[in-house]
Design a protein around this motif. Structure first.
Motif, PDB file in Angstrom:
ATOM      1  N   GLY A   1     -18.044 -32.485 -66.703  1.00  0.00           N
ATOM      2  CA  GLY A   1     -18.713 -31.198 -66.925  1.00  0.00           C
ATOM      3  C   GLY A   1     -17.762 -30.033 -66.732  1.00  0.00           C
ATOM      4  O   GLY A   1     -17.162 -29.887 -65.665  1.00  0.00           O
TER       5      GLY A   1
ATOM      6  N   SER B   1     -27.050 -27.745 -64.923  1.00  0.00           N
ATOM      7  CA  SER B   1     -28.501 -27.868 -65.066  1.00  0.00           C
ATOM      8  C   SER B   1     -28.881 -27.568 -66.507  1.00  0.00           C
ATOM      9  O   SER B   1     -28.117 -26.967 -67.249  1.00  0.00           O
ATOM     10  CB  SER B   1     -29.211 -26.870 -64.142  1.00  0.00           C
TER      11      SER B   1
ATOM     12  N   LEU C   1     -33.633 -21.274 -73.252  1.00  0.00           N
ATOM     13  CA  LEU C   1     -32.376 -20.520 -73.147  1.00  0.00           C
ATOM     14  C   LEU C   1     -31.346 -21.243 -72.309  1.00  0.00           C
ATOM     15  O   LEU C   1     -30.231 -20.755 -72.126  1.00  0.00           O
ATOM     16  CB  LEU C   1     -32.648 -19.172 -72.443  1.00  0.00           C
TER      17      LEU C   1
ATOM     18  N   GLU D   1     -34.482 -10.817 -66.698  1.00  0.00           N
ATOM     19  CA  GLU D   1     -33.300 -10.406 -67.482  1.00  0.00           C
ATOM     20  C   GLU D   1     -33.526 -10.640 -68.976  1.00  0.00           C
ATOM     21  O   GLU D   1     -33.195  -9.800 -69.807  1.00  0.00           O
ATOM     22  CB  GLU D   1     -32.070 -11.202 -67.031  1.00  0.00           C
TER      23      GLU D   1
ATOM     24  N   LYS E   1     -23.360  -5.344 -62.940  1.00  0.00           N
ATOM     25  CA  LYS E   1     -23.705  -6.697 -63.408  1.00  0.00           C
ATOM     26  C   LYS E   1     -22.759  -7.154 -64.523  1.00  0.00           C
ATOM     27  O   LYS E   1     -22.276  -8.285 -64.538  1.00  0.00           O
ATOM     28  CB  LYS E   1     -25.169  -6.718 -63.889  1.00  0.00           C
TER      29      LYS E   1
HETATM   30  C1  LIG Z   1     -30.129 -17.304 -69.434  1.00  0.00           C
HETATM   31  C2  LIG Z   1     -29.474 -17.588 -68.120  1.00  0.00           C
HETATM   32  C3  LIG Z   1     -29.105 -16.529 -67.289  1.00  0.00           C
HETATM   33  C4  LIG Z   1     -28.486 -16.783 -66.056  1.00  0.00           C
HETATM   34  N1  LIG Z   1     -28.112 -15.718 -65.269  1.00  0.00           N
HETATM   35  C5  LIG Z   1     -27.445 -15.953 -64.129  1.00  0.00           C
HETATM   36  C6  LIG Z   1     -26.961 -14.859 -63.346  1.00  0.00           C
HETATM   37  O1  LIG Z   1     -27.170 -13.709 -63.692  1.00  0.00           O
HETATM   38  N2  LIG Z   1     -26.281 -15.127 -62.205  1.00  0.00           N
HETATM   39  C7  LIG Z   1     -26.042 -16.422 -61.800  1.00  0.00           C
HETATM   40  O2  LIG Z   1     -25.368 -16.612 -60.765  1.00  0.00           O
HETATM   41  N3  LIG Z   1     -26.486 -17.479 -62.509  1.00  0.00           N
HETATM   42  C8  LIG Z   1     -27.182 -17.277 -63.657  1.00  0.00           C
HETATM   43  N4  LIG Z   1     -27.628 -18.340 -64.407  1.00  0.00           N
HETATM   44  C9  LIG Z   1     -27.456 -19.699 -63.884  1.00  0.00           C
HETATM   45  C10 LIG Z   1     -26.029 -20.209 -64.122  1.00  0.00           C
HETATM   46  O3  LIG Z   1     -25.690 -20.099 -65.480  1.00  0.00           O
HETATM   47  C11 LIG Z   1     -25.914 -21.670 -63.693  1.00  0.00           C
HETATM   48  O4  LIG Z   1     -26.377 -21.778 -62.370  1.00  0.00           O
HETATM   49  C12 LIG Z   1     -24.453 -22.111 -63.767  1.00  0.00           C
HETATM   50  O5  LIG Z   1     -24.079 -22.198 -65.131  1.00  0.00           O
HETATM   51  C13 LIG Z   1     -24.229 -23.458 -63.078  1.00  0.00           C
HETATM   52  O6  LIG Z   1     -22.882 -23.789 -63.184  1.00  0.00           O
HETATM   53  P1  LIG Z   1     -22.422 -25.316 -63.193  1.00  0.00           P
HETATM   54  O7  LIG Z   1     -20.934 -25.297 -63.255  1.00  0.00           O
HETATM   55  O8  LIG Z   1     -23.067 -26.041 -62.082  1.00  0.00           O
HETATM   56  O9  LIG Z   1     -23.012 -25.947 -64.517  1.00  0.00           O
HETATM   57  P2  LIG Z   1     -23.033 -25.484 -66.049  1.00  0.00           P
HETATM   58  O10 LIG Z   1     -22.517 -24.115 -66.225  1.00  0.00           O
HETATM   59  O11 LIG Z   1     -24.393 -25.806 -66.524  1.00  0.00           O
HETATM   60  O12 LIG Z   1     -21.993 -26.496 -66.715  1.00  0.00           O
HETATM   61  C14 LIG Z   1     -22.194 -27.885 -66.744  1.00  0.00           C
HETATM   62  C15 LIG Z   1     -21.330 -28.491 -67.835  1.00  0.00           C
HETATM   63  O13 LIG Z   1     -21.452 -29.905 -67.772  1.00  0.00           O
HETATM   64  C16 LIG Z   1     -21.636 -30.418 -69.089  1.00  0.00           C
HETATM   65  N5  LIG Z   1     -22.315 -31.715 -68.999  1.00  0.00           N
HETATM   66  C17 LIG Z   1     -23.606 -31.964 -68.677  1.00  0.00           C
HETATM   67  N6  LIG Z   1     -23.840 -33.284 -68.709  1.00  0.00           N
HETATM   68  C18 LIG Z   1     -22.677 -33.881 -69.038  1.00  0.00           C
HETATM   69  C19 LIG Z   1     -22.286 -35.231 -69.250  1.00  0.00           C
HETATM   70  N7  LIG Z   1     -23.149 -36.231 -69.094  1.00  0.00           N
HETATM   71  N8  LIG Z   1     -21.004 -35.508 -69.626  1.00  0.00           N
HETATM   72  C20 LIG Z   1     -20.105 -34.499 -69.779  1.00  0.00           C
HETATM   73  N9  LIG Z   1     -20.411 -33.186 -69.582  1.00  0.00           N
HETATM   74  C21 LIG Z   1     -21.687 -32.892 -69.233  1.00  0.00           C
HETATM   75  C22 LIG Z   1     -22.478 -29.327 -69.762  1.00  0.00           C
HETATM   76  O14 LIG Z   1     -22.444 -29.452 -71.173  1.00  0.00           O
HETATM   77  C23 LIG Z   1     -21.786 -28.079 -69.237  1.00  0.00           C
HETATM   78  O15 LIG Z   1     -20.663 -27.744 -70.045  1.00  0.00           O
HETATM   79  C24 LIG Z   1     -28.245 -18.120 -65.650  1.00  0.00           C
HETATM   80  C25 LIG Z   1     -28.599 -19.188 -66.489  1.00  0.00           C
HETATM   81  C26 LIG Z   1     -29.205 -18.927 -67.710  1.00  0.00           C
HETATM   82  C27 LIG Z   1     -29.546 -20.095 -68.615  1.00  0.00           C
END
Ligand SMILES: Cc1cc2nc3c(=O)[nH]c(=O)nc-3n(C[C@H](O)[C@H](O)[C@H](O)COP(=O)(O)OP(=O)(O)OC[C@H]3O[C@@H](n4cnc5c(N)ncnc54)[C@H](O)[C@@H]3O)c2cc1C
Length: 374
Positions: free
Chosen positions: A9, A102, A116, A148, A345
């Motif tokens: 990921g 997630s 989204l 948002e 922001k």
């Molecule tokens: C519309 C929206 C607005 C948001 N606004 C905010 C905000 O203002 N502030 C804030 O702090 N957070 C915000 N969030 C939440 C934030 O985006 C997430 O909490 C954050 O992206 C989590 O980061 P992560 O690295 O854990 O996972 P992610 O960013 O979800 O990345 C996970 C990666 O793993 C990959 N993956 C998944 N399964 C597999 C697999 N089996 N094999 C290989 N790769 C895989 C996915 O494709 C992705 O590229 C928002 C989310 C959304 C959807």
């Protein structure tokens, strides 16, 4: 000896972890990131992308150190010492970082619900919104993402009626005065806010709640996210939601070679509250790398703690809210709003990308990406 480290990921947590391990371990580790696509998705901008007020894709290679090998593919199972990919390929590992983030809607509401939470879903929503003229769009879920998204849609699409339905009070995690300010801002921007109604189903023409039916042309889920089933499917210990259970060093309680970071983990209270956010994913990614590096050097990893300082919410492009929060992410009652908050922001969104770029020691050359079926 060079160990094979696989990072599953490439979101906020995975990119930071991969770069820090690769630059910190040098010849002691060969780091491979596996991700389904060649773009990094700025998930925090997906609501902007959906309403066509911003983009959310950055070429992933530009965020990765040259020492990190990027493999395009989806991991379908984590086995003892190797991972299986969707096309049947296998890659061996000595250590693995679980950073799958997630996605999805929780709870699942029956009916045609747009979303989204990931880039493919946001694309689908964007396409549906693009062909809509003069209708009503209902966002389901009145947490910070819903607020948002509704405000962004109201600003970008004055031709649409925007509605936001919240099961409980809007932004339940905030203080009453802060909530009141958000309600006022949304109403000023023409968003109809309905609180205290649980959506039970969605049809082509309406959103159904416990107390009635709200006509709509499009319904968009903006509530909680689920997590991928990969850890559960791989037989690793998970909580009820399917998040990988980790200890105070972010190590899986089922396999010492596996370390978790970001939205997809359930950490003990000593680590601190893990809100699904890039605010938590970035320090968790950094800390996961610290645990891996310590073990590569035959040292005992330090316990991890994360804390929060600010919570920033955009309310469209010209309003926002910045709240000072304690280490537990609870509002301390000090906040400001308006254009200054919207500006802060936006700066924070840019800062997250700069933070990831800051962990690159040797920029990537073009073409260092391997394609395995997604
Ligand atoms: C519309 C929206 C607005 C948001 N606004 C905010 C905000 O203002 N502030 C804030 O702090 N957070 C915000 N969030 C939440 C934030 O985006 C997430 O909490 C954050 O992206 C989590 O980061 P992560 O690295 O854990 O996972 P992610 O960013 O979800 O990345 C996970 C990666 O793993 C990959 N993956 C998944 N399964 C597999 C697999 N089996 N094999 C290989 N790769 C895989 C996915 O494709 C992705 O590229 C928002 C989310 C959304 C959807």
């Amino acid at each position: 000896m060079t160990e094979a480290v696989i990072v599953v990921g490439a979101g906020y947590a995975g990119v930071i972890a991969a770069n820090r391990i690769a630059t910190g371990a040098r010849d002691a580790a060969r780091v491979t990131v596996i991700n389904p696509r060649a773009d990094f998705v700025e998930r925090i901008r997906l609501h902007q992308y959906a309403v066509d007020s911003g983009s959310a894709r950055i070429e992933l290679r530009t965020l990765l150190d040259d020492r990190v090998r990027l493999v395009l593919g989806t991991v379908t199972k984590i086995d003892d010492g190797s991972v299986e990919l969707a096309d049947g390929a296998r890659l061996p590992y000595d250590r693995l970082v679980y950073a799958v983030g997630s996605a999805g809607a929780v709870p699942v509401v029956p009916g045609p619900l747009f979303r989204l939470d990931d880039v493919d879903q946001a694309e689908r929503t964007r396409t549906a919104l693009a062909v809509l003229t003069g209708g009503t769009v209902t966002f389901v879920g009145g947490g910070l993402t819903g607020i948002e998204a509704a405000a962004e849609a109201a600003g970008a699409r004055p031709d649409l009626r925007i509605r936001l339905i919240s099961q409980g009070e809007l932004a339940a995690s905030l203080r009453p005065a802060e909530r009141a300010r958000m309600r006022a801002s949304l109403r000023r921007q023409g968003v109809e806010v309905i609180e205290g109604q649980r959506v039970t189903a969605v049809t082509e023409r309406a959103v159904i709640t416990g107390t009635g039916s709200h006509p709509t042309d499009l319904a968009i889920w903006s509530g909680s996210f689920g997590v991928p089933e990969l850890a559960r499917r791989s037989g690793l210990p998970v909580d009820r939601a399917g998040r990988l259970i980790v200890d105070e060093t972010l190590t899986s309680t089922g396999d010492r070679r596996i370390v978790g970071a970001g939205d997809a983990i359930a950490a003990p209270a000593s680590v601190g509250f893990v809100r699904m956010s890039c605010q938590a994913a970035l320090p968790l990614g950094r800390a996961a790398a610290g645990t891996v590096l310590a073990r590569l050097r035959d040292r005992t990893p330090d316990p991890v703690t994360i804390s929060y300082v600010l919570q920033c919410v955009s309310l469209g492009r010209s309003d926002g809210a910045v709240h000072a929060v304690g280490h537990d992410d609870r509002s301390r009652g000090v906040s400001f709003g308006g254009l200054a908050a919207a500006w802060v922001k936006e700066r924070i969104c840019r800062f997250t990308v700069r933070t990831m770029r800051g962990t690159i020691d040797r920029p990537s050359r073009a073409g260092a990406t391997e394609r395995i079926a997604a």
